[in-house]
Design a protein around this motif. Structure first.
Motif, short mmCIF file in Angstrom:
data_model
loop_
_atom_site.label_atom_id
_atom_site.label_comp_id
_atom_site.label_asym_id
_atom_site.label_seq_id
_atom_site.Cartn_x
_atom_site.Cartn_y
_atom_site.Cartn_z
N ARG A 166 0.82 -1.21 0.00
CA ARG A 166 0.00 0.00 0.00
C ARG A 166 0.86 1.26 0.00
O ARG A 166 0.45 2.30 -0.50
CB ARG A 166 -0.92 0.01 1.22
N GLY A 167 2.03 1.19 0.58
CA GLY A 167 2.92 2.34 0.63
C GLY A 167 3.76 2.53 -0.61
O GLY A 167 4.61 3.42 -0.66
N GLY A 168 3.59 1.67 -1.61
CA GLY A 168 4.36 1.80 -2.84
C GLY A 168 5.69 1.08 -2.81
O GLY A 168 6.48 1.21 -3.75
N ASN A 169 5.96 0.31 -1.76
CA ASN A 169 7.19 -0.46 -1.68
C ASN A 169 6.99 -1.83 -2.32
O ASN A 169 5.89 -2.20 -2.72
CB ASN A 169 7.63 -0.62 -0.22
N VAL A 170 8.07 -2.60 -2.42
CA VAL A 170 7.98 -3.93 -2.99
C VAL A 170 8.47 -4.97 -1.99
O VAL A 170 9.36 -4.70 -1.18
CB VAL A 170 8.79 -4.06 -4.31
N LEU A 171 7.84 -6.14 -2.05
CA LEU A 171 8.24 -7.28 -1.23
C LEU A 171 8.70 -8.39 -2.15
O LEU A 171 8.00 -8.73 -3.11
CB LEU A 171 7.06 -7.76 -0.38
N GLN A 172 9.86 -8.94 -1.88
CA GLN A 172 10.41 -10.01 -2.70
C GLN A 172 10.36 -11.33 -1.93
O GLN A 172 10.42 -11.34 -0.70
CB GLN A 172 11.85 -9.68 -3.11
N VAL A 173 10.25 -12.42 -2.65
CA VAL A 173 10.11 -13.74 -2.04
C VAL A 173 11.45 -14.48 -2.13
O VAL A 173 12.08 -14.51 -3.19
CB VAL A 173 9.01 -14.56 -2.74
N ILE A 174 11.87 -15.07 -1.01
CA ILE A 174 13.10 -15.87 -0.96
C ILE A 174 12.80 -17.19 -0.26
O ILE A 174 11.75 -17.36 0.38
CB ILE A 174 14.23 -15.13 -0.23
N ASP A 175 13.74 -18.12 -0.37
CA ASP A 175 13.59 -19.39 0.35
C ASP A 175 14.41 -19.34 1.64
O ASP A 175 15.02 -18.31 1.96
CB ASP A 175 14.00 -20.57 -0.53
N ASN A 176 14.44 -20.43 2.35
CA ASN A 176 15.15 -20.45 3.64
C ASN A 176 16.66 -20.25 3.49
O ASN A 176 17.34 -19.88 4.45
CB ASN A 176 14.89 -21.79 4.35
N ASP A 177 17.19 -20.51 2.28
CA ASP A 177 18.63 -20.32 2.04
C ASP A 177 18.96 -18.90 1.58
O ASP A 177 20.13 -18.59 1.33
CB ASP A 177 19.11 -21.32 0.98
N GLY A 178 17.95 -18.06 1.47
CA GLY A 178 18.19 -16.68 1.06
C GLY A 178 18.19 -16.45 -0.43
O GLY A 178 18.52 -15.35 -0.88
N HIS A 179 17.83 -17.46 -1.23
CA HIS A 179 17.82 -17.32 -2.68
C HIS A 179 16.46 -16.79 -3.15
O HIS A 179 15.42 -17.17 -2.61
CB HIS A 179 18.11 -18.67 -3.36
N ARG A 180 16.49 -15.92 -4.17
CA ARG A 180 15.25 -15.38 -4.71
C ARG A 180 14.41 -16.50 -5.32
O ARG A 180 14.92 -17.44 -5.92
CB ARG A 180 15.56 -14.33 -5.79
N LYS A 204 6.70 1.87 -11.82
CA LYS A 204 7.06 0.94 -10.75
C LYS A 204 7.98 -0.14 -11.30
O LYS A 204 8.07 -0.34 -12.51
CB LYS A 204 5.80 0.31 -10.15
N ASN A 205 8.68 -0.82 -10.40
CA ASN A 205 9.53 -1.93 -10.84
C ASN A 205 9.68 -2.92 -9.71
O ASN A 205 9.51 -2.58 -8.54
CB ASN A 205 10.90 -1.42 -11.32
N GLU A 206 9.99 -4.15 -10.07
CA GLU A 206 10.09 -5.23 -9.09
C GLU A 206 11.38 -5.17 -8.29
O GLU A 206 11.56 -5.94 -7.35
CB GLU A 206 10.00 -6.59 -9.78
N TYR A 207 12.28 -4.25 -8.62
CA TYR A 207 13.60 -4.22 -8.00
C TYR A 207 13.64 -3.35 -6.74
O TYR A 207 14.54 -3.48 -5.93
CB TYR A 207 14.64 -3.73 -9.00
N GLY A 208 12.66 -2.41 -6.63
CA GLY A 208 12.66 -1.57 -5.45
C GLY A 208 12.13 -0.18 -5.76
O GLY A 208 11.09 -0.03 -6.42
#
Length: 326
Positions: free
Chosen positions: A148-162, A251-255
């Protein structure tokens, strides 16, 4: 009574110092004026980029994670490798331009032809590489969730990989029709519908307990903040409003959206300069082939276009340093 007039021998000559100030021809002097004014323009762009990055330093995308593609190596993490290769090619084309200018001073038409051709090939390869980078930047690789604030959330796994959205999200059947000029409001086209809805993302995220959410905020060590599993679910449910795939001017998926704006504007403006230089080099190349400068008795035109080409290469060094490395 007659006045005494002192004569210097420069009467009637431009600037009182001859028609070639600093012993430079008019054409080369005008090229230097253009380079100076264009350098100020690029300086303003890079300064604006620096101010924006400083202001949003705690949420600026990490370049190594954005530009990590390499042709024909799908799925391989190659941070900045291809950008470095592009830079090397452009700098090498500047070397061939120096050799072309030197061959012109020695009136060696054959060598001027060869080195000009190599310079043109280097410029074309750089432009093609930049177009490939733009394609990957626009299409995106992983996708992200907009808040809602215009930020992006990225998904990673338990090992920290995108983790890409399409690896765990299954799109539910949709009945909604995209608005077009013929059936939409205000006769405008609606943006392209995302492949996934937030309900699709939530369902896929809940079904995969090894997934976590990484925010665009950076820690003091320059790493992005990773939420716990419970905090990740709460963040998605309370703030997630949609899916972002790739990048555009909004907007972009990077931030931070400004990152995409500056990327398109600065690299696009520089790419336009490279394209202009390639076209001019092609014209000069054909003039060399038909012997235009041989008949004139000098290859000064090659030297003038060489000044422009070196300037374009130098600007890219600053763009590469400020945008990709710092």
């Amino acid at each position: 009574m007659e006045a005494t007039v002192t004569r210097t021998g420069t009467e009637g000559k431009t600037w009182g110092g001859g028609n070639q100030p600093l012993k430079v021809s008019y054409g080369k002097m005008m090229m230097w004026f253009f380079i100076l004014s264009d350098a100020l323009t690029f300086s303003g762009f890079l300064a604006s980029y620096g101010f924006a990055r400083y202001k949003f330093s705690n949420s600026w995308p990490i370049a190594d994670e954005v530009f990590n593609h390499f042709p024909f190596l799908h799925g391989v993490d190659a941070p900045m490798y291809y950008v470095a290769l592009m830079t090397f090619i452009l700098i090498f084309s500047s070397v061939t331009m120096v050799l072309a200018v030197d061959a012109g001073h020695n009136m060696k038409r054959g060598k001027v032809t060869i080195y000009m051709l190599l310079t043109i090939i280097g410029g074309i390869i750089f432009l093609g590489s930049q177009a490939w980078e733009w394609k990957n930047f626009i299409q995106g690789t992983y996708g992200a969730i907009e808040t809602r604030g215009g930020n992006v959330l990225q998904v990673i796994d338990n090992d920290g990989h995108r983790v890409a959205l399409d690896e765990f999200v299954v799109a539910a059947p949709k009945e909604r029709i995209q608005h077009e000029r013929t059936n939409g409001l205000w006769f405008t086209d609606e943006p392209t519908l995302a492949r996934f809805t937030m309900d699709d993302v939530l369902a896929g995220f809940e079904a995969n307990p090894n997934l976590l959410i990484r925010t665009q905020e950076l820690t003091e060590t320059g790493e992005k903040v990773i939420l716990t599993r419970q905090a990740s679910l709460a963040k998605l449910e309370s703030e997630g409003i949609g899916v972002i795939e790739g990048a555009n001017l909004q907007k972009n998926e990077y931030g931070n959206p400004l990152f995409g704006d500056f990327f398109f504007f600065i690299t696009g403006f520089h790419g336009f300069h490279v394209l202009t230089g390639v076209l001019i080099n092609i014209i000069i190349f054909f003039n060399v082939l038909i012997g235009t400068y041989e008949r004139r008795g000098h290859y000064e035109m090659v030297e003038k276009v060489g000044l422009y080409w070196h300037f374009v290469d130098l600007v890219w060094v600053f763009v590469f340093t400020f945008f990709y490395l710092v």
